[in-house]
Design a protein around this motif. Structure first.
Motif, PDB file in Angstrom:
ATOM      1  N   ARG A 152      -5.657 -19.855  44.397  1.00  0.00           N
ATOM      2  CA  ARG A 152      -5.037 -19.060  45.478  1.00  0.00           C
ATOM      3  C   ARG A 152      -3.709 -19.695  45.903  1.00  0.00           C
ATOM      4  NH1 ARG A 152      -5.547 -14.254  46.125  1.00  0.00           N
ATOM      5  NH2 ARG A 152      -3.429 -14.652  45.522  1.00  0.00           N
ATOM      6  N   ASP A 156      -0.049 -18.045  45.316  1.00  0.00           N
ATOM      7  CA  ASP A 156       0.739 -17.715  46.516  1.00  0.00           C
ATOM      8  C   ASP A 156       2.073 -18.464  46.516  1.00  0.00           C
ATOM      9  OD1 ASP A 156      -1.256 -16.025  47.275  1.00  0.00           O
ATOM     10  OD2 ASP A 156      -2.048 -17.290  48.874  1.00  0.00           O
ATOM     11  N   ALA A 183     -10.072 -14.762  47.544  1.00  0.00           N
ATOM     12  CA  ALA A 183     -10.182 -14.199  46.187  1.00  0.00           C
ATOM     13  C   ALA A 183      -9.919 -12.698  46.292  1.00  0.00           C
ATOM     14  CB  ALA A 183     -11.574 -14.460  45.616  1.00  0.00           C
ATOM     15  N   ASP A 184      -9.195 -12.151  45.328  1.00  0.00           N
ATOM     16  CA  ASP A 184      -8.887 -10.718  45.380  1.00  0.00           C
ATOM     17  C   ASP A 184     -10.103  -9.881  45.037  1.00  0.00           C
ATOM     18  OD1 ASP A 184      -5.864 -10.851  45.699  1.00  0.00           O
ATOM     19  OD2 ASP A 184      -6.170 -12.102  43.925  1.00  0.00           O
TER      20      ASP A 184
END
Ligand code: G3P
Length: 217
Positions: A152, A156, A183-184
């Motif tokens: 992540r 990002d 988490a997506d």
């Protein structure tokens, strides 16, 4: 956060779809074999059946491990249905193939990811999804959730569009912790989704509400 179900069992896929919160399905050759689905033709037909049940993305895994083979297989799989995401293992030829697929508008899921470096490579190659296997890391006394947090941060830092698909999710706490980290997507068994429903105070509270309602009627 997207919820995928990690199974090739059509009844369980239908049940998750009926709940109204399902965003997709992931499968792998082991999950297919568990349902008795073997042989190329049967596996292809099974992917088609899954696509008819769900409206979201359906990961279909290539078996080839060489570049040309992965491309050929991936292109065939992608043609099956517009919901198909070509699942490619994190190997050298796999990374090269992901780059090819990305350049040719074919969506991919880079699977068998166990380190932040592998996830960085998958994102650089243009994978649509990256699948870190958190349960299997936990199995060998390594913190799977920490890997999700590392990925992540890296994604990002650089604004990578690759979606983190937490895989090898085993239970509800994995789902909740993945949601906290950002988490997506998570993919897990039906039990990890349905387990989120349950709380004893909900059951006790509902029983009391219904009993009190009956008193006045
Ligand atoms: O999505 C990956 C998954 O199928 C692996 O799960 O439980 O076999 O580690 P598991």
């Amino acid at each position: 956060m997207k919820f995928f179900i990690d199974t090739a069992n059509l009844d369980q896929i239908k049940e998750a779809q009926d709940l109204g919160v399902l965003d997709g399905v992931t499968t792998n050759p082991s999950l297919m074999a568990k349902e008795g689905i073997t042989g190329k033709e049967n596996i292809i037909n099974h992917y088609k059946k899954i696509c008819e049940i769900v409206t979201g993305d359906v990961s279909a895994e290539v078996i080839s491990t060489d570049y040309e083979g992965i491309i050929k297989e991936g292109e065939e799989l992608a043609k099956l249905h517009d919901q198909i995401i070509v699942k490619v293992p994190m190997i050298k030829d796999g990374v090269k193939a992901i780059k090819y697929f990305s350049d040719n508008n074919i969506k991919t899921n880079c699977t068998l990811v166990f380190s932040a470096g592998q996830a960085l490579l998958a994102a650089k190659a243009g994978a649509t999804y990256v699948s870190p296997f958190i349960g299997r890391l936990d199995d060998i006394s390594t913190d799977g959730l920490n890997l999700i947090a590392e990925i992540r941060m890296i994604y990002d830092n650089y604004g990578f569009n690759t979606q983190i698909l937490a895989a090898s999710v085993r239970h509800t706490m994995h789902v909740i912790d993945c949601a906290k980290i950002g988490a997506d997507v998570m993919t897990g068994p039906l039990s990890s989704i349905e387990g989120l429903l349950r709380h004893p105070l909900t059951d006790i509270g509902l029983e009391k509400f219904l009993a009190d309602y009956k008193k006045g009627n």
